[in-house]
Every structure is written in structure tokens, then in C-alpha cells.
Scaffold this active site. Structure first.
Site, mmCIF file in Angstrom:
data_model
loop_
_atom_site.group_PDB
_atom_site.id
_atom_site.type_symbol
_atom_site.label_atom_id
_atom_site.label_comp_id
_atom_site.label_asym_id
_atom_site.label_seq_id
_atom_site.Cartn_x
_atom_site.Cartn_y
_atom_site.Cartn_z
ATOM 1 C CG HIS A 1 71.751 132.421 154.210
ATOM 2 N ND1 HIS A 1 72.748 133.377 154.114
ATOM 3 C CD2 HIS A 1 71.999 131.710 155.334
ATOM 4 C CE1 HIS A 1 73.554 133.248 155.167
ATOM 5 N NE2 HIS A 1 73.127 132.260 155.916
ATOM 6 N N GLY B 1 78.585 131.872 140.486
ATOM 7 C CA GLY B 1 77.394 131.801 139.640
ATOM 8 C C GLY B 1 76.853 130.404 139.390
ATOM 9 C CB SER B 2 77.320 127.031 140.876
ATOM 10 O OG SER B 2 77.009 127.212 142.227
ATOM 11 C CG ASN B 3 72.768 128.712 143.743
ATOM 12 O OD1 ASN B 3 71.870 127.911 143.959
ATOM 13 N ND2 ASN B 3 73.855 128.804 144.508
ATOM 14 C CE LYS C 1 73.037 150.153 149.366
ATOM 15 N NZ LYS C 1 73.336 149.486 150.607
ATOM 16 C CG MET D 1 79.140 138.846 147.850
ATOM 17 S SD MET D 1 78.401 137.731 149.075
ATOM 18 C CE MET D 1 79.382 138.168 150.508
ATOM 19 C CG ASN E 1 69.623 135.953 149.558
ATOM 20 O OD1 ASN E 1 70.419 135.839 148.609
ATOM 21 N ND2 ASN E 1 70.023 135.849 150.811
HETATM 22 C C1 GRF Z 1 75.478 130.134 147.629
HETATM 23 O O1 GRF Z 1 75.932 129.224 148.589
HETATM 24 C C2 GRF Z 1 74.349 130.969 148.170
HETATM 25 O O2 GRF Z 1 73.585 130.316 149.117
HETATM 26 C C3 GRF Z 1 75.086 132.126 148.812
HETATM 27 O O3 GRF Z 1 76.175 132.367 147.977
HETATM 28 C C4 GRF Z 1 76.541 131.169 147.307
HETATM 29 C C5 GRF Z 1 76.613 131.483 145.845
HETATM 30 O O4 GRF Z 1 77.209 130.460 145.112
HETATM 31 N N1 GRF Z 1 74.205 133.242 149.020
HETATM 32 P P1 GRF Z 1 77.233 130.517 143.530
HETATM 33 O O5 GRF Z 1 77.879 131.857 143.134
HETATM 34 O O6 GRF Z 1 75.814 130.453 143.053
HETATM 35 O O7 GRF Z 1 78.049 129.363 143.073
#
Ligand code: GRF
Length: 191
Positions: free
Chosen positions: A108, A13-15, A64, A89, A106
């Protein structure tokens, strides 16, 4: 007016945290976090940041469709206009994607279309690329195939290890994702 968004995550969850910290500047309000599994660090971050969160554990639904319906109910309840995937995921169904057409983004960790899939950083590193980066794209029915919104290149030096490379990619993500969201909001307002 700030755009209400929901972040969907499955891991650290850092993003998510970065988006919360830059929300005002980005023009968004992070109405909440949805995670698809228990025990992930993103939940802890939501608690510390005081952001509402819901655990919608895929395993506890018979199908689902039911899993996604639960998320839709929450997203509607939180009145979110955009869905921001950040390390989420689960693959979303075409029906879900259609419902939020061009409103699901998203991030990536590679320069798409190279190194799609769950291990973009590791795969690029082991391939030996000298330039990689990160991509923000709209979500379509494929995996990491949606229309590209913005990209940010990251150079690798011979001194980089997988760990330092990973750190560079994450730093690039933290500046790119808010920028790309702003771009999408501006496009939608011009229409
Ligand atoms: C990130 O590198 C993003 O690009 C990918 O998953 C990772 C998530 O990292 N889809 P975080 O959970 O936000 O730390």
C-alpha cells in the site's frame, strides 16, 4: 527452494515487473500473473517478461464466489504458496482470505494506518504530510488493515509535486516489497 508465488494486479503492473526482476534474489519464482480486468498494462509486461498470465474478468462471473473460485483453480494449478497483491482492486472475501491465511500480502502506498484506500498517494499529498511512505502487510478482512510486515518512509520536500512524490513512493515500493517477502519467507521457515 524458491517459493512459488502468484501476483494479482489490476493496473500498470510496475510492482509485478519489479518482483519478476528481483525474483531470484528474493527467493521466489513468479509462477504467473492474474489480472481482474482486460486491457491493463500489467498484461503487456507479462508478455514481454515471458510470465504466464490469466485474465479473470470479474464481470464475466455471475457471483464473487465463482470469480474467486476461478482464481483459486489457477493458483492451485500453478502450485503457488503466496499470493502477492500489487495494485489489485478487487476486495477478497473472508472465505478466500481464510483459505490462504498469512499467505496473502499487499503493498500500500502510504504509512498505514494513515491514508487507507484507493488513493493513498494523492490523499497524503493533498493533506500536506511531510513524511509518507509505503507499507507491506498481510491481508485480513478489512481494507488495508492487516498486520504490518514492513514499512519504508519517504520524505516530501517543498519542491515535490504530486508526480515527483508518486515516483519516490514507487521507488520505495520496489525495494520494500521484495524485502518484506523475504522476511515472511524467513519467518515461515523458522516455524
Ligand atoms: C502501487 O502504488 C501499490 O502500492 C498500490 O497500487 C499501485 C500499483 O502500481 N496498491 P503498479 O500497478 O504496480 O504500477
Amino acid at each position: 527452494m524458491l517459493k512459488r508465488v502468484v501476483v494479482l494486479a489490476s493496473g500498470g503492473g510496475s510492482n509485478f515487473e519489479n518482483l519478476v526482476n528481483k525474483a531470484d534474489k528474493t527467493g521466489i519464482k513468479v509462477a504467473g500473473l492474474i489480472v481482474d480486468r482486460k486491457g491493463v498494462y500489467a498484461i503487456k509486461r507479462a508478455e514481454l517478461l515471458g510470465i504466464p498470465f490469466k485474465i479473470v474478468s470479474k464481470k464475466s462471473f455471475a457471483s464473487k464466489a465463482e470469480f474467486e473460485q476461478k482464481m483459486i483453480d489457477i493458483i492451485e494449478d500453478w502450485r503457488c504458496e503466496y499470493i502477492l497483491l500489487a495494485g489489485f482492486m478487487s476486495i477478497l472475501s473472508p472465505k478466500f482470505i481464510k483459505l490462504y491465511e498469512r499467505r496473502i500480502l499487499n503493498i500500500h502506498p502510504s504509512l498505514l494506518p494513515a491514508f487507507k484506500g484507493a488513493h493513498g498517494i494523492r490523499d497524503a499529498f493533498h493533506y500536506g504530510v511531510k513524511i509518507s511512505g509505503t507499507t507491506v502487510h498481510y491481508v485480513d478482512n478489512g481494507v488495508d488493515t492487516g498486520e504490518i510486515i514492513m514499512q519504508h518512509a519517504v520524505e516530501l520536500s517543498d519542491k515535490d509535486t504530486l508526480q515527483t512524490f508518486e515516483e519516490k513512493i514507487h521507488q520505495a515500493e520496489y525495494s520494500l516489497y521484495p524485502e518484506a517477502i523475504q522476511k515472511v519467507i524467513n519467518i515461515s521457515e523458522e516455524q
